[in-house]
Motif scaffolding. Structure first.
Motif, PDB file in Angstrom:
ATOM      1  N   ASP A   1      21.315 -29.636 -27.705  1.00 52.27           N
ATOM      2  CA  ASP A   1      22.362 -30.661 -27.672  1.00 52.27           C
ATOM      3  C   ASP A   1      23.748 -30.028 -27.687  1.00 52.27           C
ATOM      4  OD1 ASP A   1      20.671 -32.842 -27.529  1.00 52.27           O
ATOM      5  OD2 ASP A   1      20.764 -33.287 -29.688  1.00 52.27           O
ATOM      6  N   LYS A   2      23.934 -29.012 -28.521  1.00 55.22           N
ATOM      7  CA  LYS A   2      25.223 -28.326 -28.590  1.00 55.22           C
ATOM      8  C   LYS A   2      25.555 -27.672 -27.247  1.00 55.22           C
ATOM      9  CE  LYS A   2      25.256 -27.075 -33.505  1.00 55.22           C
ATOM     10  NZ  LYS A   2      25.269 -25.918 -34.428  1.00 55.22           N
TER      11      LYS A   2
ATOM     12  N   TYR B   1      26.477 -30.311 -24.714  1.00 48.63           N
ATOM     13  CA  TYR B   1      27.829 -30.801 -25.005  1.00 48.63           C
ATOM     14  C   TYR B   1      28.889 -29.808 -24.518  1.00 48.63           C
ATOM     15  CZ  TYR B   1      31.874 -32.359 -27.710  1.00 48.63           C
ATOM     16  OH  TYR B   1      33.121 -32.768 -28.098  1.00 48.63           O
ATOM     17  N   GLN B   2      28.709 -28.535 -24.826  1.00 52.09           N
ATOM     18  CA  GLN B   2      29.680 -27.518 -24.429  1.00 52.09           C
ATOM     19  C   GLN B   2      29.746 -27.369 -22.905  1.00 52.09           C
ATOM     20  OE1 GLN B   2      31.966 -25.993 -26.215  1.00 52.09           O
ATOM     21  NE2 GLN B   2      31.268 -27.046 -28.058  1.00 52.09           N
TER      22      GLN B   2
ATOM     23  N   LYS C   1      31.567 -30.389 -21.527  1.00 47.00           N
ATOM     24  CA  LYS C   1      32.991 -30.266 -21.846  1.00 47.00           C
ATOM     25  C   LYS C   1      33.656 -29.228 -20.939  1.00 47.00           C
ATOM     26  CE  LYS C   1      35.943 -29.452 -25.851  1.00 47.00           C
ATOM     27  NZ  LYS C   1      35.975 -29.090 -27.261  1.00 47.00           N
TER      28      LYS C   1
ATOM     29  N   CYS D   1      32.026 -32.047 -36.913  1.00 46.98           N
ATOM     30  CA  CYS D   1      30.896 -32.950 -37.129  1.00 46.98           C
ATOM     31  C   CYS D   1      30.174 -32.488 -38.389  1.00 46.98           C
ATOM     32  CB  CYS D   1      29.948 -32.913 -35.929  1.00 46.98           C
ATOM     33  SG  CYS D   1      28.364 -33.741 -36.234  1.00 46.98           S
TER      34      CYS D   1
ATOM     35  N   CYS E   1      26.445 -30.872 -36.646  1.00 48.02           N
ATOM     36  CA  CYS E   1      26.447 -29.769 -35.677  1.00 48.02           C
ATOM     37  C   CYS E   1      27.732 -28.951 -35.702  1.00 48.02           C
ATOM     38  CB  CYS E   1      26.193 -30.297 -34.268  1.00 48.02           C
ATOM     39  SG  CYS E   1      27.558 -31.249 -33.563  1.00 48.02           S
TER      40      CYS E   1
ATOM     41  N   GLN F   1      30.584 -29.303 -34.333  1.00 45.06           N
ATOM     42  CA  GLN F   1      31.463 -29.298 -33.167  1.00 45.06           C
ATOM     43  C   GLN F   1      32.768 -29.987 -33.545  1.00 45.06           C
ATOM     44  OE1 GLN F   1      30.867 -27.962 -29.965  1.00 45.06           O
ATOM     45  NE2 GLN F   1      29.220 -27.023 -31.133  1.00 45.06           N
TER      46      GLN F   1
ATOM     47  N   ILE G   1      35.341 -32.609 -33.117  1.00 42.53           N
ATOM     48  CA  ILE G   1      35.347 -33.922 -32.462  1.00 42.53           C
ATOM     49  C   ILE G   1      36.594 -34.695 -32.881  1.00 42.53           C
ATOM     50  CG2 ILE G   1      32.827 -34.002 -32.328  1.00 42.53           C
ATOM     51  CD1 ILE G   1      32.878 -35.971 -34.701  1.00 42.53           C
TER      52      ILE G   1
ATOM     53  N   CYS H   1      29.148 -38.517 -33.421  1.00 48.47           N
ATOM     54  CA  CYS H   1      29.422 -37.267 -32.733  1.00 48.47           C
ATOM     55  C   CYS H   1      28.946 -37.348 -31.286  1.00 48.47           C
ATOM     56  CB  CYS H   1      28.697 -36.118 -33.444  1.00 48.47           C
ATOM     57  SG  CYS H   1      28.887 -34.531 -32.613  1.00 48.47           S
TER      58      CYS H   1
ATOM     59  N   CYS I   1      28.269 -34.918 -29.440  1.00 50.12           N
ATOM     60  CA  CYS I   1      27.354 -33.811 -29.206  1.00 50.12           C
ATOM     61  C   CYS I   1      25.948 -34.139 -29.700  1.00 50.12           C
ATOM     62  CB  CYS I   1      27.870 -32.544 -29.880  1.00 50.12           C
ATOM     63  SG  CYS I   1      26.757 -31.135 -29.732  1.00 50.12           S
ATOM     64  N   CYS I   2      25.828 -34.499 -30.984  1.00 47.31           N
ATOM     65  CA  CYS I   2      24.498 -34.698 -31.558  1.00 47.31           C
ATOM     66  C   CYS I   2      24.177 -36.153 -31.886  1.00 47.31           C
ATOM     67  CB  CYS I   2      24.322 -33.853 -32.827  1.00 47.31           C
ATOM     68  SG  CYS I   2      25.359 -34.365 -34.214  1.00 47.31           S
TER      69      CYS I   2
END
Length: 133
Positions: free
Chosen positions: A55-56, A59-60, A63, A109, A112, A114, A116, A123, A125-126
């Protein structure tokens, strides 16, 4: 040298597929354990950790792809061309990402870690609830 947008999108699609596969494998394990009434969280902690790592990464990658689209001079909302250093899109009025990031306070978060937007309740991301606004 940065990866081009097409390659990033392909990698993003691959990582999303890996996540789906892992979620299906986890679902199969949970289903089998539920049928036998032998369900213990500890057995699934490693799977949950691996899914969170994917998931991370998703997300990255997403982004980074959006940031590259921004540097190419396209609006993140309507995809129309915008000149460099433009605060708002002239076609749809969307605040452009570099300026939105400067105006928005960030927080990590609680799961995770991140960075945000502070006002988000979940979040991106997660998906974890952040408790309040």
């Amino acid at each position: 040298m940065s990866v081009n947008v097409k390659e990033q999108r392909q990698l993003l699609a691959q990582r999303k597929e890996a996540r789906i596969l892992k979620m299906m494998q986890l679902g199969e394990k949970v289903y089998k354990k539920a049928l036998s009434s032998d369900l213990h969280y500890g057995e699934y902690a490693a799977d949950a950790t691996e899914i969170l790592a994917i998931d991370k990464e998703i997300y990255q990658l997403g982004k980074a792809t959006m940031e590259q689209v921004q540097t190419l001079g396209k609006c993140s909302e309507c995809q129309n061309a915008v000149p460099p250093n433009t605060k708002f899109c002239g076609h749809c009025g969307q605040l452009q990402t570099p300026f939105a990031d400067e105006l928005t306070r960030k927080k990590p978060c609680r799961v995770c870690e991140q960075q945000i937007d502070e006002q988000l309740r979940f979040c991106p991301c997660c998906g974890t609830g952040q408790g309040g606004i």
